[in-house]
Design a protein around this motif. Sequence first.
Motif: not given
Length: 255
Positions: A132, A134, A137, A158, A162, A165-169, A173
């Motif tokens: 990610a 991050t 965040k 994407r 990404h 948002t800092g969403d984790r993969l 994924e």
Amino acid sequence: MPDEAIVLTALDGRIGWLTLNRPEAMNAITVALADDLEAGLRRLAAEAAVIVIRGAGGNFSAGGDVGEVARLRAEGPEALARLFERFGRALATIAELDVPVVAAVEGYAMAGGFELAQACDILIVAEDAVLADTHLKFGQIPGGGGSQRLPRLVGRQRAAAHILTGDRLTGREAVEWGLAYRSVPAAELEPAARALAERLAARPPAALARAKRLVVRGLELPLADGLAWERAEVVDHIMSDAGAAAIAAFTGRNA
């Protein structure tokens, strides 16, 4: 810890292993680690046919060392810039080398660690790895190339989503996104990385180097220019001694 122990290098046959060695800090990036990373890459490239980068202690890298960032910030912008310049130079080295550089990612590859993974030629990841960007965040922005490399790897939508948002993969994924070549169970990561490296090391080095250059540097060119460069490269390669040897070996195999 002595600076020379921050990144460990080892030559195993034709495979060079480069290990980020700050496990107590989840292999967080410092100026010394960035310098060691560049030096280790250049040292191994002189002897190895392929390089594998991994992290010690079950993690790839958690990103920049916050303590060092705070200390450099207190020293002023020139001191702080040194961290990003040295790290950026180490990552740029990967693209410059003739040998392929594989990242074997397990545990956490976050922020700067994720940016290091993006800079490598091929990623093989543990299925349960966590990748990610991050930075946002924690109120920061990418500084190791993520804002530039990630859109080129996965597309604007994407990449923007990404980074913002800092969403984790997960490792799986990352493969689905086109960030990684393969994902494997964590227990199989090292043997899978070794098997991949051995396959690459068995390829003719001159052709391997040219093919890597075409892929990596071709992305910086308009398509028509890239295609013209490819045509020039293939003619030059076939006319070289390495190309002649390849044709002779192929002809002999099929005689």
